[in-house]
Design a protein around this motif. Sequence first.
Motif, PDB file in Angstrom:
ATOM      1  N   UNK A 181      30.803  26.880  38.097  1.00 50.39           N
ATOM      2  CA  UNK A 181      31.004  28.256  37.633  1.00 50.39           C
ATOM      3  C   UNK A 181      32.463  28.479  37.230  1.00 50.39           C
ATOM      4  N   UNK A 182      33.388  27.974  38.033  1.00 47.26           N
ATOM      5  CA  UNK A 182      34.813  28.115  37.718  1.00 47.26           C
ATOM      6  C   UNK A 182      35.137  27.466  36.371  1.00 47.26           C
ATOM      7  N   UNK A 183      34.637  26.247  36.177  1.00 46.62           N
ATOM      8  CA  UNK A 183      34.931  25.532  34.933  1.00 46.62           C
ATOM      9  C   UNK A 183      34.390  26.269  33.718  1.00 46.62           C
ATOM     10  N   UNK A 184      33.227  26.892  33.874  1.00 46.65           N
ATOM     11  CA  UNK A 184      32.596  27.591  32.756  1.00 46.65           C
ATOM     12  C   UNK A 184      33.176  28.984  32.528  1.00 46.65           C
ATOM     13  N   UNK A 185      34.115  29.373  33.412  1.00 48.20           N
ATOM     14  CA  UNK A 185      34.749  30.686  33.269  1.00 48.20           C
ATOM     15  C   UNK A 185      36.270  30.592  33.205  1.00 48.20           C
ATOM     16  N   UNK A 186      36.753  29.473  32.644  1.00 46.10           N
ATOM     17  CA  UNK A 186      38.169  29.377  32.310  1.00 46.10           C
ATOM     18  C   UNK A 186      39.096  28.828  33.369  1.00 46.10           C
ATOM     19  N   UNK A 187      38.556  28.077  34.351  1.00 47.74           N
ATOM     20  CA  UNK A 187      39.400  27.559  35.438  1.00 47.74           C
ATOM     21  C   UNK A 187      40.467  26.603  34.916  1.00 47.74           C
ATOM     22  N   UNK A 188      40.064  25.671  34.053  1.00 48.54           N
ATOM     23  CA  UNK A 188      41.012  24.681  33.542  1.00 48.54           C
ATOM     24  C   UNK A 188      42.044  25.337  32.622  1.00 48.54           C
ATOM     25  N   UNK A 192      40.647  31.965  34.753  1.00 51.46           N
ATOM     26  CA  UNK A 192      39.668  32.315  35.794  1.00 51.46           C
ATOM     27  C   UNK A 192      40.323  33.155  36.890  1.00 51.46           C
ATOM     28  N   UNK A 193      39.610  34.172  37.353  1.00 46.39           N
ATOM     29  CA  UNK A 193      40.100  35.021  38.444  1.00 46.39           C
ATOM     30  C   UNK A 193      39.499  34.529  39.763  1.00 46.39           C
ATOM     31  N   UNK A 194      40.340  34.004  40.634  1.00 45.99           N
ATOM     32  CA  UNK A 194      39.851  33.410  41.888  1.00 45.99           C
ATOM     33  C   UNK A 194      39.670  34.453  42.991  1.00 45.99           C
ATOM     34  N   UNK A 195      40.371  35.575  42.866  1.00 47.00           N
ATOM     35  CA  UNK A 195      40.249  36.657  43.845  1.00 47.00           C
ATOM     36  C   UNK A 195      39.408  37.778  43.246  1.00 47.00           C
ATOM     37  N   UNK A 202      35.727  31.708  47.389  1.00 50.81           N
ATOM     38  CA  UNK A 202      35.150  30.883  48.454  1.00 50.81           C
ATOM     39  C   UNK A 202      34.454  31.743  49.512  1.00 50.81           C
ATOM     40  N   UNK A 203      35.078  32.876  49.844  1.00 53.18           N
ATOM     41  CA  UNK A 203      34.502  33.767  50.852  1.00 53.18           C
ATOM     42  C   UNK A 203      33.244  34.444  50.326  1.00 53.18           C
ATOM     43  N   UNK A 204      33.251  34.782  49.036  1.00 57.23           N
ATOM     44  CA  UNK A 204      32.047  35.339  48.412  1.00 57.23           C
ATOM     45  C   UNK A 204      30.917  34.314  48.479  1.00 57.23           C
ATOM     46  N   UNK A 205      31.257  33.053  48.176  1.00 57.10           N
ATOM     47  CA  UNK A 205      30.263  31.981  48.244  1.00 57.10           C
ATOM     48  C   UNK A 205      29.685  31.852  49.645  1.00 57.10           C
ATOM     49  N   UNK A 206      30.540  31.920  50.670  1.00 55.64           N
ATOM     50  CA  UNK A 206      30.072  31.822  52.054  1.00 55.64           C
ATOM     51  C   UNK A 206      29.009  32.864  52.351  1.00 55.64           C
ATOM     52  N   UNK A 207      29.233  34.087  51.865  1.00 56.55           N
ATOM     53  CA  UNK A 207      28.269  35.152  52.091  1.00 56.55           C
ATOM     54  C   UNK A 207      26.959  34.867  51.347  1.00 56.55           C
ATOM     55  N   UNK A 208      27.053  34.395  50.117  1.00 57.88           N
ATOM     56  CA  UNK A 208      25.856  34.095  49.324  1.00 57.88           C
ATOM     57  C   UNK A 208      25.032  32.990  49.987  1.00 57.88           C
ATOM     58  N   UNK A 209      25.712  31.978  50.543  1.00 54.26           N
ATOM     59  CA  UNK A 209      25.004  30.858  51.169  1.00 54.26           C
ATOM     60  C   UNK A 209      24.208  31.298  52.398  1.00 54.26           C
ATOM     61  N   UNK A 210      24.580  32.433  52.972  1.00 57.43           N
ATOM     62  CA  UNK A 210      23.815  32.968  54.105  1.00 57.43           C
ATOM     63  C   UNK A 210      22.534  33.643  53.625  1.00 57.43           C
ATOM     64  N   UNK A 226      31.126  38.316  39.644  1.00 56.92           N
ATOM     65  CA  UNK A 226      32.253  38.105  38.729  1.00 56.92           C
ATOM     66  C   UNK A 226      32.242  39.128  37.593  1.00 56.92           C
ATOM     67  N   UNK A 227      31.045  39.484  37.139  1.00 53.92           N
ATOM     68  CA  UNK A 227      30.934  40.453  36.040  1.00 53.92           C
ATOM     69  C   UNK A 227      31.458  41.829  36.457  1.00 53.92           C
ATOM     70  N   UNK A 228      31.396  42.122  37.747  1.00 52.92           N
ATOM     71  CA  UNK A 228      31.871  43.412  38.234  1.00 52.92           C
ATOM     72  C   UNK A 228      33.383  43.562  38.067  1.00 52.92           C
ATOM     73  N   UNK A 229      34.085  42.427  37.892  1.00 55.08           N
ATOM     74  CA  UNK A 229      35.542  42.470  37.734  1.00 55.08           C
ATOM     75  C   UNK A 229      35.941  42.840  36.320  1.00 55.08           C
TER      76      UNK A 229
END
Length: 230
Positions: A181-188, A192-195, A202-210, A226-229
């Motif tokens: 997802x990061x790579x497809x949204x401009x990480x390189x 990309x907005x990490x916060x 990463x913390x958002x991912x932790x919640x989703x994995x639950x 991410x779209x909400x940003x």
Amino acid sequence: MQVKDILKSMLELQQKLNDDTNGIGWENGYTKEGKLISFRRCIYMECAELIDSFAWKHWKSIHTPANWDNVCIEIVDIWHFILSLILEEYKEKQINDKNFIAEEVSSVSFFDDFCKETSNPNEADIYEILNDIELIIHKCSGFDYDLGELLSVYFILARKCGLNFFKLYKTYIGKNILNQFRQENGYKEGTYKKTWNGVEDNEVLNQILKETLDYKEIYKKLQNYYDELK
């Protein structure tokens, strides 16, 4: 799925992620943009981030409990680069058979223990854990290294941090999706907005994995957050 099938699946997922991110032929040590790749450096830099999940500083926040959810993510981040190192090393040997590579990894010392149930991590073990992390750094930062020894130390460390092989796999799936997802949204490219609203992805991912372990559902939820940003 059997253990070796899971290993093969992770190797295939890492191969695809690296191919998409770095271009075909990244095992030769360079990205498609000509950037030098050093997976051993990646590993010990991730180890440094893992150390910062613990209250190791004697002058600051000395009673802060370890962030074990973040520890889990950092352990998996290290695993991404270990998988990449494995793929690179076997490609140099002209071995591309993922079944064979999975067989080799599963024969490493302490792997059988890593597949067993593990207890919750203990705050009392933090300095022992830090020593194991630094041992991985040592094994990756010299001119010579032994892949089998690196894997063994990693399996021991992961268990002490509350992960076994199956928990590693579940979290790896999630982080693999996040990396894609990061790579497809401009990480390189650095866009990309990490916060996300004050929370690291990463913390958002932790919640989703639950909530789910389905690949498409995880990606969709990441996209919605991410779209909400925007």
